[in-house]
Design an enzyme around this catalytic site. Structure first.
Site, short mmCIF file in Angstrom:
data_model
loop_
_atom_site.label_atom_id
_atom_site.label_comp_id
_atom_site.label_asym_id
_atom_site.label_seq_id
_atom_site.Cartn_x
_atom_site.Cartn_y
_atom_site.Cartn_z
N HIS A 104 0.57 -0.94 0.15
CA HIS A 104 0.45 -0.13 -0.05
C HIS A 104 0.99 1.14 0.35
O HIS A 104 0.79 2.29 -1.13
CB HIS A 104 -1.09 0.03 1.37
CG HIS A 104 -1.35 1.00 1.20
ND1 HIS A 104 -3.08 1.11 0.55
CD2 HIS A 104 -1.74 2.05 1.86
CE1 HIS A 104 -4.02 2.57 1.19
NE2 HIS A 104 -2.25 3.32 1.59
N GLU A 105 1.85 1.65 0.98
CA GLU A 105 2.46 2.47 1.03
C GLU A 105 3.64 2.75 0.28
O GLU A 105 3.82 4.62 -0.81
CB GLU A 105 3.40 2.47 2.54
CG GLU A 105 2.52 2.17 3.78
CD GLU A 105 1.91 3.64 3.73
OE1 GLU A 105 1.76 4.94 3.79
OE2 GLU A 105 0.32 2.97 4.05
N HIS B 220 2.11 4.60 -2.17
CA HIS B 220 2.08 6.24 -2.83
C HIS B 220 3.45 6.53 -3.51
O HIS B 220 3.56 7.69 -3.87
CB HIS B 220 1.91 6.37 -1.00
CG HIS B 220 0.35 6.27 -0.07
ND1 HIS B 220 -1.02 6.95 -1.53
CD2 HIS B 220 -0.23 5.93 0.71
CE1 HIS B 220 -1.63 6.85 -0.56
NE2 HIS B 220 -1.50 5.93 0.79
N HIS C 157 3.64 6.66 -6.77
CA HIS C 157 2.83 8.04 -7.26
C HIS C 157 3.51 9.52 -7.18
O HIS C 157 3.63 9.98 -7.82
CB HIS C 157 1.62 8.83 -6.05
CG HIS C 157 0.54 9.18 -6.94
ND1 HIS C 157 -0.68 9.61 -6.36
CD2 HIS C 157 0.29 9.59 -7.97
CE1 HIS C 157 -1.81 10.20 -6.71
NE2 HIS C 157 -0.69 10.08 -8.14
ZN LIG Z 1 -2.65 5.31 2.20
#
Ligand SMILES: [Zn+2]
Length: 710
Positions: A502-503, A506, A509
């Protein structure tokens, strides 16, 4: 397990923090000599990363104040420019201003979240309201706004590229939303509210950290631990020693400790004690109580929204998001809630029955839930989470995300051995394109420690931009994984491994951003869009083809057997009702607090109870965050925004379904389109980004199917 916050810097700064004015020099972490302040000097480091080895905690406050002065001069130069306002001399110059301050703030907030100490805590208290006031002085400056407005009014006639026009519109909107059009008296009140909110928010977070660290559940009898993992037993034995015990095990309210304890301890009263300790953080009627803070914050937020012409704080916040209105948020939640609560009720019956069958007297309680889930998983699916941990050793999982990034985007990761760090446990990597072109740098900080706030998050030390020169991004990933012990490496639960994916989403991104302007780059997207690139990565992690890349036994190197994966997926889907209900209850609670159109007379406990009764929450499940420890909304940037994970989940399930439909979860064409969307950062609206990516609006069907709700 944990739903995680990305620190969206621009939005969070307005909400950050402090309590008292610095009134004496004694407690002011001030260093007088500026010439030796590394924060103000050129950074002669690999790829220009912050010189963490040279920066002292005492350097931040004076450097920050100095950078604010410089920023003010830059703003004055825009205002007092004799030439007529143009896009270049106003909008672009404004965009380029405050670079030094931005660099210092990014460094400071990253370090003070991940490796704090008394000086940093004190600095945060002092600097947060000063920063809030500094921002207000700029964003509420009428003369500056008049120049912005003048350019804005010519937007149809001047020749601008799409991103330039978007920057102009966003800048204009940002100033109006902040209250620049208010008359002077109201502006002063707004500034006072912002300052107070910032103070309260810091206080809330400090109280929470103290309440979390102060708690201890001490266990002296090994029989009470049940089938506990070797690694948790080792770390809790170390914790007990640290707390001055000769033997035994100490459990805290940190995530790596609490959930496994509730899953395995055979001592029902101990489970209840830990569960209640967790659930009552900030609600103990002591000096660390957060209830008065919540009342004041929610009431100030309504007042602020009203000042700015909005009915409620939620209306104000959401007008700047993909969902646009509270009604749209409630509508989305309504589509899932009934299925979720019904599923949870069904599970409750099965769990309670199992407890009765064991001959345990009394009512089935919230603190029993996780214990019996594990029992059912073992019995019905023949699955025990500890079976999987050896396959999710943290280095292997880290390699897994790197390999996934390679498969999808051709990225490579190379350790930077001489990079300065804020903690020795950090790992630093250079990110490269397949052809060796430098992309950026990622800092990864894996293990839990007292100096780190809870949860997991990503932030950006340097944002990508391309105004005069191409500036490459520097991002961080932070986790609270169990640290390795003398005998065992850090073995992650499935949920923890998922958090790493998940992280890392980011991080990608931020890393893959390719825009012109810093304020539109990377994760500077609407809040209900920002969790999309992170959550989508979780879909890949449990695909057999991806597991085969990384989920290898730390001792034998054997790939996780298909049988365990099948069992794990079946077992994981068993508790889906609980997970959705726990999360959505918190999302409803957030929306209820922030849909208030005037301050409430009710006390915090009754308010929360009424909100939960209204949706028919069952007593055995508490919201993932109760009000008094709801850091996302009271000391983070997620007020009226916790629903965002669900909103983004619609997008991520829809996206992954598209990959699935191609028959190749690494489909190069789709991966290329997806990367193009990440590259666009926040240079378009969330819906436009999505439309460009898939050529259509998002569909909820794949999410309902994934959750087993249709
Ligand atoms: Zn998040």
């Amino acid at each position: 397990m944990n739903k995680i916050s990305v620190v969206v810097l621009l939005s969070i700064f307005l909400l950050l923090s402090c309590k008292n004015e610095p009134n004496s020099e004694n407690n002011t972490p001030m260093e007088v000599d500026m010439s030796n302040n590394p924060l103000l000097a050129e950074w002669d480091t690999p790829f220009g990363v912050p010189p963490f080895d040279k920066i002292k905690s005492e350097n931040y406050l004076p450097a920050c104040r100095e950078a604010m002065k410089i920023h003010n001069k830059e703003i004055d130069a825009i205002i007092y420019n004799k030439d007529e306002a143009t896009f270049e001399n106003t909008i672009e110059t404004l965009e380029a201003s405050g670079l030094l301050l931005n660099r210092i703030e990014n460094t400071f907030f990253a370090v003070s979240s991940a490796n704090t100490n008394d000086v940093l805590k004190e600095t945060r208290k002092i600097i947060s309201p000063e920063l809030a006031a500094h921002r207000d002085d700029i964003i509420l400056n009428t003369e500056l706004f008049n120049r912005i407005k003048s350019v804005y009014s010519q937007r149809e006639t001047i020749d601008l590229e799409a991103e330039e026009l978007f920057l102009l519109e966003e800048t204009y909107k940002k100033y109006v939303r902040a209250g620049v059009n208010l008359e002077e008296g109201k502006k002063d009140r707004l500034k006072a509210i912002n300052k107070r909110l910032s103070e309260l928010s810091t206080k809330f977070g400090d109280n929470l950290l103290d309440e979390t660290n102060d708690f201890e559940l001490y266990v002296s009898d090994k029989n009470d631990l049940g089938n506990m993992s070797v690694s948790l037993m080792a770390s809790s034995a170390e914790e007990a020693k640290k707390r001055g015990r000769k033997s035994g095990w100490s459990f805290t309210l940190q995530r790596p400790s609490i959930n496994p304890f509730l899953q395995t301890s055979t001592n029902r009263e101990y489970r209840e004690k830990l569960f209640q300790g967790y659930a009552l953080r900030g609600d103990n009627d002591n000096e660390k109580d957060n209830k008065a803070i919540i009342k004041e914050m929610t009431s100030l937020r309504v007042e602020k929204a009203n000042l700015l012409g909005y009915k409620s704080h939620a209306n104000y916040v959401l007008s700047n998001s993909m969902s646009e209105t509270p009604e749209a948020v409630y509508e989305l939640m309504g589509k899932l809630w009934t299925s979720a609560i019904n599923m949870a009720k069904k599970d409750r019956e099965a769990l309670a029955e199992m407890m009765r069958n064991e001959g345990v007297e009394g009512e089935f309680r919230g603190s029993d839930w996780r214990y019996y889930v594990e029992k059912i998983r073992a019995q019905r699916f023949n699955f025990n989470e500890d079976e999987t941990r050896p396959y999710f050793e943290f280095t292997a999982v880290r390699e897994g995300v790197f390999m996934l990034a390679d498969k999808l985007f051709g990225l490579k990761f190379k350790p930077i051995d001489d990079a300065p760090k804020w903690h020795e446990d950090q790992q630093v990597f250079e990110v490269l394109e397949a052809d060796g072109t430098h992309v950026g740098v990622i800092y990864m900080d894996f293990f839990t420690r007292e100096s780190k706030r809870g949860g997991a998050w990503m932030n950006e030390l340097r944002m990508q931009s391309n105004m005069d020169d191409f500036v490459t991004p520097i991002v961080t990933n932070n986790f609270n994984f169990p640290p390795p012990t003398k005998d065992t490496p850090s073995l992650l639960s499935f949920g923890e491994a998922q958090t790493l994916f998940h992280e890392f989403g980011h991080a990608l991104h931020g890393l893959l951003s390719r825009v012109k302007y810093r304020s539109l780059s990377g994760t500077n997207v609407p809040r209900d869009f920002v969790e999309f690139p992170s959550q989508v990565m979780e879909n890949w992690m449990s695909e057999p083809e991806v597991l085969a890349l990384y989920a290898k036994h730390y001792k034998t190197g054997e790939v996780i057997p298909a049988e365990i994966i099948r069992k794990m997926n079946d077992a994981n889907s068993f508790n889906e009702g609980f997970r959705t209900v726990e999360y959505m209850a918190a999302a409803y609670l957030d929306m209820n607090w922030h849909s208030l159109t005037k301050s409430t007379e009710k006390d915090v406990r009754s308010f929360e109870k009424e909100a939960m009764d209204k949706i028919g929450l069952i007593s055995e499940i508490i919201p993932r965050y109760r009000s008094t420890y709801y850091a996302h909304i009271f000391s983070g940037g997620y007020s009226a925004g916790y629903y965002s994970y669900l909103w983004s989940e619609v997008l991520d399930a829809d996206t992954f379904n598209e990959f699935k439909k191609t028959g190749d979860i690494f489909d190069p064409d789709l991966a290329k389109k997806y990367r193009a969307m990440l590259a666009a950062g926040g240079s378009k609206s969330g819906m436009d980004l999505y439309m460009d990516f898939l050529g259509r609006t998002p569909e909820i069907g794949p999410l309902l199917k994934k959750k087993g709700f249709n």
